[in-house]
Design a protein around this motif. Structure first.
Motif, mmCIF file in Angstrom:
data_model
loop_
_atom_site.group_PDB
_atom_site.id
_atom_site.type_symbol
_atom_site.label_atom_id
_atom_site.label_comp_id
_atom_site.label_asym_id
_atom_site.label_seq_id
_atom_site.Cartn_x
_atom_site.Cartn_y
_atom_site.Cartn_z
ATOM 1 N N TRP A 120 0.850 -1.195 0.000
ATOM 2 C CA TRP A 120 0.000 0.000 0.000
ATOM 3 C C TRP A 120 0.884 1.242 0.000
ATOM 4 N N LYS A 121 1.038 1.863 -1.164
ATOM 5 C CA LYS A 121 1.946 2.997 -1.308
ATOM 6 C C LYS A 121 1.312 4.324 -0.888
ATOM 7 N N ASN A 122 0.016 4.478 -1.049
ATOM 8 C CA ASN A 122 -0.653 5.743 -0.738
ATOM 9 C C ASN A 122 -1.440 5.650 0.567
ATOM 10 N N LYS A 123 -0.890 4.953 1.519
ATOM 11 C CA LYS A 123 -1.585 4.775 2.797
ATOM 12 C C LYS A 123 -1.589 6.082 3.589
ATOM 13 N N PRO A 124 -2.537 6.230 4.503
ATOM 14 C CA PRO A 124 -2.608 7.448 5.322
ATOM 15 C C PRO A 124 -1.330 7.677 6.118
ATOM 16 N N ALA A 125 -1.076 8.897 6.453
ATOM 17 C CA ALA A 125 0.160 9.242 7.162
ATOM 18 C C ALA A 125 0.250 8.576 8.519
ATOM 19 N N PHE A 126 -0.909 8.335 9.193
ATOM 20 C CA PHE A 126 -0.842 7.751 10.536
ATOM 21 C C PHE A 126 -0.318 6.316 10.500
ATOM 22 N N VAL A 127 -0.525 5.607 9.375
ATOM 23 C CA VAL A 127 0.007 4.246 9.258
ATOM 24 C C VAL A 127 1.533 4.285 9.220
ATOM 25 N N ASP A 128 2.072 5.235 8.447
ATOM 26 C CA ASP A 128 3.524 5.396 8.411
ATOM 27 C C ASP A 128 4.079 5.807 9.774
ATOM 28 N N ARG A 129 3.338 6.664 10.474
ATOM 29 C CA ARG A 129 3.793 7.090 11.807
ATOM 30 C C ARG A 129 3.820 5.912 12.776
ATOM 31 N N ILE A 130 2.806 5.056 12.704
ATOM 32 C CA ILE A 130 2.780 3.873 13.571
ATOM 33 C C ILE A 130 3.968 2.966 13.255
ATOM 34 N N SER A 131 4.209 2.759 11.963
ATOM 35 C CA SER A 131 5.331 1.915 11.557
ATOM 36 C C SER A 131 6.663 2.489 12.021
ATOM 37 N N GLU A 132 6.849 3.783 11.835
ATOM 38 C CA GLU A 132 8.107 4.422 12.248
ATOM 39 C C GLU A 132 8.261 4.405 13.767
ATOM 40 N N SER A 133 7.171 4.621 14.490
ATOM 41 C CA SER A 133 7.239 4.595 15.953
ATOM 42 C C SER A 133 7.589 3.202 16.455
ATOM 43 N N THR A 134 7.008 2.181 15.820
ATOM 44 C CA THR A 134 7.320 0.799 16.201
ATOM 45 C C THR A 134 8.778 0.479 15.925
ATOM 46 N N THR A 135 9.272 0.951 14.789
ATOM 47 C CA THR A 135 10.672 0.707 14.436
ATOM 48 C C THR A 135 11.607 1.365 15.444
ATOM 49 N N ARG A 136 11.340 2.626 15.811
ATOM 50 C CA ARG A 136 12.189 3.321 16.788
ATOM 51 C C ARG A 136 12.123 2.661 18.155
ATOM 52 N N LEU A 137 10.928 2.202 18.557
ATOM 53 C CA LEU A 137 10.786 1.533 19.845
ATOM 54 C C LEU A 137 11.616 0.257 19.884
ATOM 55 N N CYS A 138 11.560 -0.529 18.800
ATOM 56 C CA CYS A 138 12.349 -1.758 18.746
ATOM 57 C C CYS A 138 13.839 -1.455 18.759
ATOM 58 N N GLN A 139 14.244 -0.375 18.097
ATOM 59 C CA GLN A 139 15.652 0.000 18.116
ATOM 60 C C GLN A 139 16.133 0.325 19.524
ATOM 61 N N LYS A 140 15.300 1.013 20.286
ATOM 62 C CA LYS A 140 15.679 1.378 21.651
ATOM 63 C C LYS A 140 15.646 0.165 22.588
ATOM 64 N N LEU A 141 14.645 -0.688 22.416
ATOM 65 C CA LEU A 141 14.511 -1.842 23.309
ATOM 66 C C LEU A 141 15.634 -2.850 23.106
ATOM 67 N N PHE A 142 15.978 -3.121 21.847
ATOM 68 C CA PHE A 142 16.898 -4.206 21.538
ATOM 69 C C PHE A 142 18.263 -3.723 21.071
ATOM 70 N N MET A 143 18.465 -2.382 21.075
ATOM 71 C CA MET A 143 19.756 -1.822 20.688
ATOM 72 C C MET A 143 20.160 -2.300 19.288
ATOM 73 N N VAL A 144 19.248 -2.115 18.338
ATOM 74 C CA VAL A 144 19.507 -2.551 16.976
ATOM 75 C C VAL A 144 19.495 -1.346 16.042
ATOM 76 N N VAL A 145 20.193 -1.499 14.911
ATOM 77 C CA VAL A 145 20.279 -0.446 13.913
ATOM 78 C C VAL A 145 20.133 -1.066 12.534
ATOM 79 N N ASP A 146 19.954 -0.190 11.538
ATOM 80 C CA ASP A 146 19.867 -0.653 10.155
ATOM 81 C C ASP A 146 21.232 -1.180 9.724
#
Length: 241
Positions: free
Chosen positions: A210-236
């Motif tokens: 889904w390329k044209n999804k609402p902005a809040f979906v992207d925000r949820i995805s980005e927030s989840t990614t940042r949370l996992c990075q902080k919890l597990f000390m992981v990076v790209d």
């Protein structure tokens, strides 16, 4: 590479086949078919009959084999999620690794979560086997079918290893049998296994396709990614810093 990998595959498959056949010959030599059908643990019964005071070795061997197999599955399955995410087929959080251990922690945790789901939905070991078998061999069968498609549509593409198609054809027929037999024997269990596998479609549709999804979906995805990075000390893994 062109010679070593096919040679390693041929030797390992031949060795495992010989060991498996000899094991079955030993079991049928020491026990009757009725004893094997009635026993909940054939290998243990075999050891009790032939090993005497050393019968305890068999359960230990089963434990070591099970732990080793589970360890291998954890390594390979989690890396499948990791590579799939790097190719853009799964959420980006699964590409994250710990820079010190080089471990894709989010992908490993997802593997564990899916394993818990399988365990929660299974009544017994036989149901669990049916759940896993249908999704496992269906995925492998689709991958082999893709090999035939690529060989037809891209005949001149560079291939590090190229084998006669008779070998993947035989393997594909085996995959088809391992998919059809459980469906006929245990349709309910296989339906549950397929349903679990199909739960990945909404994730792919929402977060990847889904390329044209609402902005809040992207925000949820980005927030989840940042949370996992902080919890597990992981990076790209593709970033230097």
């Amino acid at each position: 590479m062109d010679r070593n990998l096919p040679l390693a595959i041929a030797i390992s498959i031949t060795t495992c086949t010989v060991i498996y056949v000899l094991t079955n010959v030993a079991l049928y030599t020491a026990m009757s078919p009725d004893e094997m059908l009635e026993s909940p643990a054939v290998a243990v019964l075999f050891a009790n009959k032939l090993y005497g005071p050393f019968a305890f070795v068999m359960p230990l061997a089963v434990v070591f084999s099970t732990v080793g197999s589970a360890n291998g599955v954890i390594f390979t399955s989690s890396r499948l999620f990791y590579v799939g995410a790097r190719e853009g087929h799964m959420p980006a959080v699964l590409t994250m690794i710990n820079k010190n251990t080089r471990t894709p922690i989010p992908a490993v945790l997802l593997t564990g979560l899916l394993s818990i789901c399988y365990l929660a939905l299974s009544k017994n070991i036989y149901s669990l086997i049916n759940y896993i078998q249908i999704s496992y061999w269906l995925a492998i069968g689709c991958a082999i079918a893709a090999l035939f498609w690529l060989r037809r549509t891209m005949p001149d593409a560079p291939r590090p290893i190229k084998v006669n198609l008779i070998f993947p054809a035989i393997f594909f027929l085996g995959c088809v049998a391992l998919v059809i037999i459980p469906i006929v024997a245990s349709p309910k269990d296989t339906a549950i296994g397929i349903a679990i596998m199909l739960t990945g479609l909404p994730v792919y549709a929402i977060f990847i396709a889904w390329k044209n999804k609402p902005a809040f979906v992207d925000r949820i995805s980005e927030s989840t990614t940042r949370l996992c990075q902080k919890l597990f000390m992981v990076v790209d893994d593709e970033k230097e810093e």
